[in-house]
Design a protein around this motif. Structure first.
Motif, short mmCIF file in Angstrom:
data_model
loop_
_atom_site.label_atom_id
_atom_site.label_comp_id
_atom_site.label_asym_id
_atom_site.label_seq_id
_atom_site.Cartn_x
_atom_site.Cartn_y
_atom_site.Cartn_z
N UNK A 191 -14.72 11.09 46.91
CA UNK A 191 -14.61 10.57 48.27
C UNK A 191 -13.59 11.40 49.05
N UNK A 192 -12.47 11.73 48.41
CA UNK A 192 -11.46 12.58 49.06
C UNK A 192 -12.04 13.95 49.41
N UNK A 193 -12.69 14.59 48.45
CA UNK A 193 -13.22 15.94 48.67
C UNK A 193 -14.32 15.95 49.73
N UNK A 194 -15.23 14.98 49.67
CA UNK A 194 -16.33 14.94 50.63
C UNK A 194 -15.82 14.67 52.04
N UNK A 195 -14.85 13.76 52.18
CA UNK A 195 -14.30 13.48 53.50
C UNK A 195 -13.47 14.65 54.02
N UNK A 230 -17.20 1.10 62.33
CA UNK A 230 -18.54 0.51 62.29
C UNK A 230 -18.58 -0.91 61.72
N UNK A 231 -17.42 -1.47 61.44
CA UNK A 231 -17.38 -2.84 60.91
C UNK A 231 -17.92 -3.81 61.95
N UNK A 232 -18.66 -4.81 61.47
CA UNK A 232 -19.33 -5.71 62.39
C UNK A 232 -18.88 -7.16 62.31
N UNK A 233 -18.26 -7.58 61.22
CA UNK A 233 -17.92 -8.99 61.10
C UNK A 233 -16.58 -9.17 60.41
N UNK A 234 -16.10 -10.39 60.43
CA UNK A 234 -14.85 -10.74 59.77
C UNK A 234 -13.76 -11.04 60.77
N UNK A 235 -12.78 -11.80 60.34
CA UNK A 235 -11.71 -12.21 61.25
C UNK A 235 -10.77 -11.07 61.66
N UNK A 236 -10.81 -9.96 60.96
CA UNK A 236 -9.90 -8.86 61.25
C UNK A 236 -10.61 -7.64 61.82
N UNK A 237 -11.84 -7.80 62.25
CA UNK A 237 -12.64 -6.66 62.71
C UNK A 237 -11.95 -5.91 63.85
N UNK A 238 -11.35 -6.63 64.79
CA UNK A 238 -10.66 -5.96 65.90
C UNK A 238 -9.45 -5.16 65.42
N UNK A 239 -8.73 -5.70 64.45
CA UNK A 239 -7.58 -5.00 63.89
C UNK A 239 -8.03 -3.70 63.22
N UNK A 240 -9.08 -3.79 62.43
CA UNK A 240 -9.58 -2.59 61.75
C UNK A 240 -10.17 -1.59 62.73
N UNK A 241 -10.84 -2.06 63.77
CA UNK A 241 -11.35 -1.14 64.80
C UNK A 241 -10.20 -0.39 65.46
N UNK A 242 -9.08 -1.08 65.70
CA UNK A 242 -7.94 -0.41 66.34
C UNK A 242 -7.28 0.62 65.42
N UNK A 243 -7.47 0.46 64.11
CA UNK A 243 -6.91 1.41 63.14
C UNK A 243 -7.80 2.63 62.95
N UNK A 244 -9.07 2.51 63.28
CA UNK A 244 -10.04 3.59 63.06
C UNK A 244 -9.61 4.86 63.81
N UNK A 245 -9.52 5.94 63.08
CA UNK A 245 -9.19 7.23 63.68
C UNK A 245 -7.71 7.48 63.87
N UNK A 246 -6.86 6.51 63.55
CA UNK A 246 -5.41 6.69 63.67
C UNK A 246 -4.97 7.72 62.63
N UNK A 247 -4.27 8.78 63.05
CA UNK A 247 -3.87 9.83 62.10
C UNK A 247 -3.03 9.32 60.93
N UNK A 248 -2.16 8.35 61.18
CA UNK A 248 -1.34 7.81 60.09
C UNK A 248 -2.23 7.09 59.07
N UNK A 249 -3.17 6.31 59.55
CA UNK A 249 -4.10 5.61 58.67
C UNK A 249 -4.97 6.61 57.92
N UNK A 250 -5.42 7.66 58.62
CA UNK A 250 -6.20 8.71 57.96
C UNK A 250 -5.41 9.33 56.80
N UNK A 251 -4.16 9.70 57.05
CA UNK A 251 -3.34 10.33 56.02
C UNK A 251 -3.09 9.38 54.85
N UNK A 287 -11.35 7.80 58.50
CA UNK A 287 -11.42 6.34 58.62
C UNK A 287 -12.27 5.87 59.80
N UNK A 288 -12.56 6.75 60.71
CA UNK A 288 -13.24 6.33 61.94
C UNK A 288 -14.64 5.77 61.67
N UNK A 289 -15.40 6.42 60.82
CA UNK A 289 -16.76 5.96 60.56
C UNK A 289 -16.79 4.59 59.91
#
Length: 186
Positions: free
Chosen positions: A44-48, A75-96, A69-71
């Motif tokens: 997963x690390x190498x492919x990403x 692309x998450x669609x449900x759950x109580x934390x979906x907005x939180x995870x959407x806001x984290x998508x693509x964040x460089x710190x989260x990516x690292x 992390x963006x993809x």
């Protein structure tokens, strides 16, 4: 813990449950599980990172400016934390953090070193991904035990059975003075 063969017994380490034994076949099976599970994370690390075209096309590879992390998080669609995870998508710190986690877990499992830390890291990463995917939503194939739970449990079993000692660097790692002083590093 000991491994036992037809003729000899070799102590892997003094543990809380003296007399516990693994057969050579069991130890080898755990080593295969360790290496295979490690390869899941390392792949997963190498492919990403390089975009081999399996889960990540070359154009979206991390080295080409893509976000690992963006993809998934975007692309998450449900759950109580979906907005939180959407806001984290693509964040460089989260990516690292995500990529270092994949690399660290993969290398630890394949090499058979630092399995306790690797097991905790695996459990945390898989718990976050389980919450992110929120399998409790309708349409899930299994709302409780999915592959995230299995990977977390597998890493724990591998650490607790000293699976790095067979076909890995676990024995050498355990002899290092730093590891001898800090047993949690096994």
């Amino acid at each position: 813990m000991s491994t036992i063969g037809r003729e000899n017994v070799a102590h892997l380490e003094n543990v809380e449950a003296p007399g516990s034994m693994l057969t050579h076949t069991a130890a080898r099976s755990l080593a295969v599980l360790r290496i295979a599970t490690g390869f899941v994370f390392l792949w997963a690390f190498l492919d990403k990172t390089f975009g081999f075209g399996y889960a990540t096309p070359s154009a979206r590879a991390w080295i080409n400016g893509g976000s690992p992390t963006k993809g998934f998080l975007g692309s998450l669609e449900s759950g109580p934390f979906v907005d939180t995870f959407h806001s984290m998508a693509g964040n460089p710190v989260v990516d690292w953090l995500f990529m270092l986690g994949l690399l660290g877990i993969g290398v630890a499992l394949i090499a058979g070193i630092g399995l306790r830390i690797g097991a905790v890291a695996t459990a945390l990463m898989m718990a976050f991904m389980w919450v992110a995917e929120w399998p409790l939503a309708s349409g899930s194939s299994n709302p409780i035990v999915d592959y995230h739970v299995i990977y977390g449990l597998a890493a724990a079993v591998l650490a607790l059975t000293y699976a790095g000692h067979t076909w890995g660097l676990g024995r050498l790692w355990a002899k290092l003075p730093l590891v001898q002083r800090n047993r949690w590093l096994i």
